[in-house]
Write an enzyme that holds these catalytic residues in place. Sequence first.
Site, PDB file in Angstrom:
ATOM      1  N   MET A 113     -12.072   4.852  -0.526  1.00  0.00           N
ATOM      2  CA  MET A 113     -12.724   5.040   0.781  1.00  0.00           C
ATOM      3  C   MET A 113     -13.309   6.447   0.764  1.00  0.00           C
ATOM      4  O   MET A 113     -12.795   7.378   1.402  1.00  0.00           O
ATOM      5  CB  MET A 113     -11.686   4.866   1.906  1.00  0.00           C
ATOM      6  CG  MET A 113     -11.299   3.413   2.125  1.00  0.00           C
ATOM      7  SD  MET A 113      -9.738   3.254   3.008  1.00  0.00           S
ATOM      8  CE  MET A 113      -8.605   3.443   1.644  1.00  0.00           C
ATOM      9  N   SER A 129       0.839  -1.200   0.000  1.00  0.00           N
ATOM     10  CA  SER A 129       0.000   0.000   0.000  1.00  0.00           C
ATOM     11  C   SER A 129       0.872   1.246   0.000  1.00  0.00           C
ATOM     12  O   SER A 129       1.647   1.477   0.936  1.00  0.00           O
ATOM     13  CB  SER A 129      -0.894   0.007   1.229  1.00  0.00           C
ATOM     14  OG  SER A 129      -1.467   1.293   1.353  1.00  0.00           O
ATOM     15  N   HIS A 187      -8.366   1.532  -4.023  1.00  0.00           N
ATOM     16  CA  HIS A 187      -9.332   1.269  -2.958  1.00  0.00           C
ATOM     17  C   HIS A 187      -9.970   2.604  -2.581  1.00  0.00           C
ATOM     18  O   HIS A 187      -9.331   3.443  -1.955  1.00  0.00           O
ATOM     19  CB  HIS A 187      -8.555   0.630  -1.779  1.00  0.00           C
ATOM     20  CG  HIS A 187      -9.353   0.408  -0.546  1.00  0.00           C
ATOM     21  ND1 HIS A 187      -8.755   0.155   0.678  1.00  0.00           N
ATOM     22  CD2 HIS A 187     -10.688   0.381  -0.317  1.00  0.00           C
ATOM     23  CE1 HIS A 187      -9.683  -0.018   1.603  1.00  0.00           C
ATOM     24  NE2 HIS A 187     -10.868   0.126   1.026  1.00  0.00           N
ATOM     25  N   ASP A 227      -4.629   3.803  -1.742  1.00  0.00           N
ATOM     26  CA  ASP A 227      -5.706   4.131  -0.805  1.00  0.00           C
ATOM     27  C   ASP A 227      -6.195   5.553  -1.030  1.00  0.00           C
ATOM     28  O   ASP A 227      -5.458   6.510  -0.799  1.00  0.00           O
ATOM     29  CB  ASP A 227      -5.200   3.981   0.635  1.00  0.00           C
ATOM     30  CG  ASP A 227      -5.072   2.527   1.026  1.00  0.00           C
ATOM     31  OD1 ASP A 227      -6.033   1.774   0.834  1.00  0.00           O
ATOM     32  OD2 ASP A 227      -3.982   2.140   1.524  1.00  0.00           O
ATOM     33  N   ASP A 247      -7.081  -6.359   3.957  1.00  0.00           N
ATOM     34  CA  ASP A 247      -6.424  -5.056   4.024  1.00  0.00           C
ATOM     35  C   ASP A 247      -6.419  -4.536   5.457  1.00  0.00           C
ATOM     36  O   ASP A 247      -7.472  -4.242   6.025  1.00  0.00           O
ATOM     37  CB  ASP A 247      -7.187  -4.091   3.103  1.00  0.00           C
ATOM     38  CG  ASP A 247      -6.524  -2.730   2.990  1.00  0.00           C
ATOM     39  OD1 ASP A 247      -5.434  -2.538   3.560  1.00  0.00           O
ATOM     40  OD2 ASP A 247      -7.102  -1.856   2.308  1.00  0.00           O
ATOM     41  N   GLY A 248      -5.211  -4.438   6.013  1.00  0.00           N
ATOM     42  CA  GLY A 248      -5.054  -3.820   7.324  1.00  0.00           C
ATOM     43  C   GLY A 248      -4.388  -4.750   8.319  1.00  0.00           C
ATOM     44  O   GLY A 248      -4.873  -5.851   8.581  1.00  0.00           O
ATOM     45  N   GLY A 249      -3.249  -4.313   8.841  1.00  0.00           N
ATOM     46  CA  GLY A 249      -2.585  -5.064   9.904  1.00  0.00           C
ATOM     47  C   GLY A 249      -1.948  -6.369   9.460  1.00  0.00           C
ATOM     48  O   GLY A 249      -1.684  -7.247  10.289  1.00  0.00           O
ATOM     49  N   MET A 309     -11.832  -5.551   5.013  1.00  0.00           N
ATOM     50  CA  MET A 309     -11.038  -4.675   5.881  1.00  0.00           C
ATOM     51  C   MET A 309     -10.787  -5.388   7.210  1.00  0.00           C
ATOM     52  O   MET A 309     -11.723  -5.826   7.882  1.00  0.00           O
ATOM     53  CB  MET A 309     -11.777  -3.369   6.176  1.00  0.00           C
ATOM     54  CG  MET A 309     -11.866  -2.366   5.030  1.00  0.00           C
ATOM     55  SD  MET A 309     -10.316  -1.806   4.313  1.00  0.00           S
ATOM     56  CE  MET A 309      -9.362  -1.299   5.734  1.00  0.00           C
ATOM     57  N   GLY A 353      -0.817   1.090   9.605  1.00  0.00           N
ATOM     58  CA  GLY A 353      -0.149   0.793  10.880  1.00  0.00           C
ATOM     59  C   GLY A 353      -1.048   0.418  12.040  1.00  0.00           C
ATOM     60  O   GLY A 353      -0.611   0.444  13.182  1.00  0.00           O
ATOM     61  N   HIS A 373      -1.225  -1.137  -4.283  1.00  0.00           N
ATOM     62  CA  HIS A 373      -2.491  -0.763  -3.634  1.00  0.00           C
ATOM     63  C   HIS A 373      -2.491   0.743  -3.376  1.00  0.00           C
ATOM     64  O   HIS A 373      -1.564   1.275  -2.768  1.00  0.00           O
ATOM     65  CB  HIS A 373      -2.619  -1.544  -2.327  1.00  0.00           C
ATOM     66  CG  HIS A 373      -3.930  -1.379  -1.641  1.00  0.00           C
ATOM     67  ND1 HIS A 373      -5.068  -2.052  -2.028  1.00  0.00           N
ATOM     68  CD2 HIS A 373      -4.304  -0.614  -0.580  1.00  0.00           C
ATOM     69  CE1 HIS A 373      -6.077  -1.722  -1.236  1.00  0.00           C
ATOM     70  NE2 HIS A 373      -5.634  -0.839  -0.348  1.00  0.00           N
ATOM     71  N   MET A 414      -8.756   8.383   0.058  1.00  0.00           N
ATOM     72  CA  MET A 414      -9.603   8.778   1.199  1.00  0.00           C
ATOM     73  C   MET A 414     -10.025  10.231   1.040  1.00  0.00           C
ATOM     74  O   MET A 414      -9.226  11.062   0.621  1.00  0.00           O
ATOM     75  CB  MET A 414      -8.807   8.631   2.505  1.00  0.00           C
ATOM     76  CG  MET A 414      -8.210   7.252   2.709  1.00  0.00           C
ATOM     77  SD  MET A 414      -7.407   7.138   4.313  1.00  0.00           S
ATOM     78  CE  MET A 414      -6.596   5.544   4.170  1.00  0.00           C
ATOM     79  N   GLY A 471      -8.826   4.086   7.188  1.00  0.00           N
ATOM     80  CA  GLY A 471      -8.431   5.469   7.450  1.00  0.00           C
ATOM     81  C   GLY A 471      -6.938   5.656   7.645  1.00  0.00           C
ATOM     82  O   GLY A 471      -6.404   6.691   7.274  1.00  0.00           O
ATOM     83  N   PHE A 472      -6.282   4.640   8.185  1.00  0.00           N
ATOM     84  CA  PHE A 472      -4.871   4.818   8.525  1.00  0.00           C
ATOM     85  C   PHE A 472      -4.095   3.520   8.343  1.00  0.00           C
ATOM     86  O   PHE A 472      -4.655   2.428   8.544  1.00  0.00           O
ATOM     87  CB  PHE A 472      -4.738   5.272   9.991  1.00  0.00           C
ATOM     88  CG  PHE A 472      -5.533   6.514  10.279  1.00  0.00           C
ATOM     89  CD1 PHE A 472      -5.009   7.769  10.003  1.00  0.00           C
ATOM     90  CD2 PHE A 472      -6.826   6.418  10.776  1.00  0.00           C
ATOM     91  CE1 PHE A 472      -5.770   8.923  10.222  1.00  0.00           C
ATOM     92  CE2 PHE A 472      -7.589   7.557  11.007  1.00  0.00           C
ATOM     93  CZ  PHE A 472      -7.059   8.818  10.731  1.00  0.00           C
TER      94      PHE A 472
HETATM   95  C1  DX5 Z   1      -6.361   1.532   5.654  1.00  0.00           C
HETATM   96  C2  DX5 Z   1      -5.937   1.240   4.245  1.00  0.00           C
HETATM   97  C3  DX5 Z   1      -4.882   0.214   4.155  1.00  0.00           C
HETATM   98  C4  DX5 Z   1      -3.571   0.593   4.819  1.00  0.00           C
HETATM   99  C5  DX5 Z   1      -2.950  -0.682   5.320  1.00  0.00           C
HETATM  100  O1  DX5 Z   1      -7.510   2.290   5.632  1.00  0.00           O
HETATM  101  O2  DX5 Z   1      -7.031   0.780   3.474  1.00  0.00           O
HETATM  102  O3  DX5 Z   1      -4.643  -0.158   2.809  1.00  0.00           O
HETATM  103  O4  DX5 Z   1      -2.682   1.239   3.962  1.00  0.00           O
HETATM  104  O5  DX5 Z   1      -1.818  -0.372   6.085  1.00  0.00           O
HETATM  105  P1  DX5 Z   1      -1.136  -1.445   7.047  1.00  0.00           P
HETATM  106  O6  DX5 Z   1      -0.739  -2.607   6.191  1.00  0.00           O
HETATM  107  O7  DX5 Z   1       0.015  -0.700   7.627  1.00  0.00           O
HETATM  108  O8  DX5 Z   1      -2.174  -1.842   8.055  1.00  0.00           O
HETATM  109 ZN    ZN Z   2      -6.588  -0.075   1.400  1.00  0.00          ZN
END
Ligand code: DX5
Ligand code: ZN
Length: 220
Positions: free
Chosen positions: A69, A9, A67, A36, A176-178, A138, A146, A34, A38, A143-144
């Site tokens: 959002m 991402s 993606h 993102d 997607d995420g973590g 998700m 990390g 990827h 927003m 939104g973020f």
């Molecule tokens: C969060 C994004 C993710 C984000 C994942 O809203 O959709 O794509 O970049 O970041 P990590 O892999 O650090 O959780």
């Molecule tokens: Zn994403």
Amino acid sequence: MHPILIAPSILSADFAHLADEAASVAAGGADLLHVDVMDGHFVPNLTIGAPVASWLKKNTQLPLDCHLMVENPDLLLADFAKAGTTWLSVHVEACKHLHRTVQNIRALGMKPGVALNPHTPFSAIEPILVDVDFVLVMSVNPGFGGQSFISHVLEKVRQIDAWRKLHKPALFIEIDGGIHNGTIAAARNAGVDWFVAGSAVFGQKDRAAAIASLRAAAND
Ligand code: DX5
Ligand code: ZN
């Protein structure tokens, strides 16, 4: 099961050097890039739009996995098509007429996906699965980068996987995420094919090593 694809991402990259960052993950063995998007309304953060996606596309061979959002994603579809997007996901929570939106994405030459937030149940996307090419689950609140992996979403992955085995084996499941070396195997075992990884890839100096260790960990 489909092959594992790794989708770094760009949200976690150095935005002053986006072309170099994209090149580093392409050379390091990434499969998708990827992106993102927003809008500060659907999620409490503001990132980039189609012009940046277009510049990324001109500077990388990797297919773009955008993606959205955002509220009203329909307003942005044509611009993302023009930017050269291959895979485009919209959130079920943001679309009043999801079927129409998905049809528009396909008519514009992109491959549609539906994204769903951690609290959104499988039943909310089941009727659209025949019309999309992939589902983006998700595993953090969007939104973020990390944030910590929410493991109970894997139950939803298992529901989607069971559905596709019966009805549509070609469907891809993206998470997607973590995602990092400690979470990726559980996601793979639940049925995930594509793994978004922001901080786990761009947070490491050696992107090739980061991607290789994710792949290895996924097969554990
Ligand atoms: C969060 C994004 C993710 C984000 C994942 O809203 O959709 O794509 O970049 O970041 P990590 O892999 O650090 O959780
Ligand atoms: Zn994403």
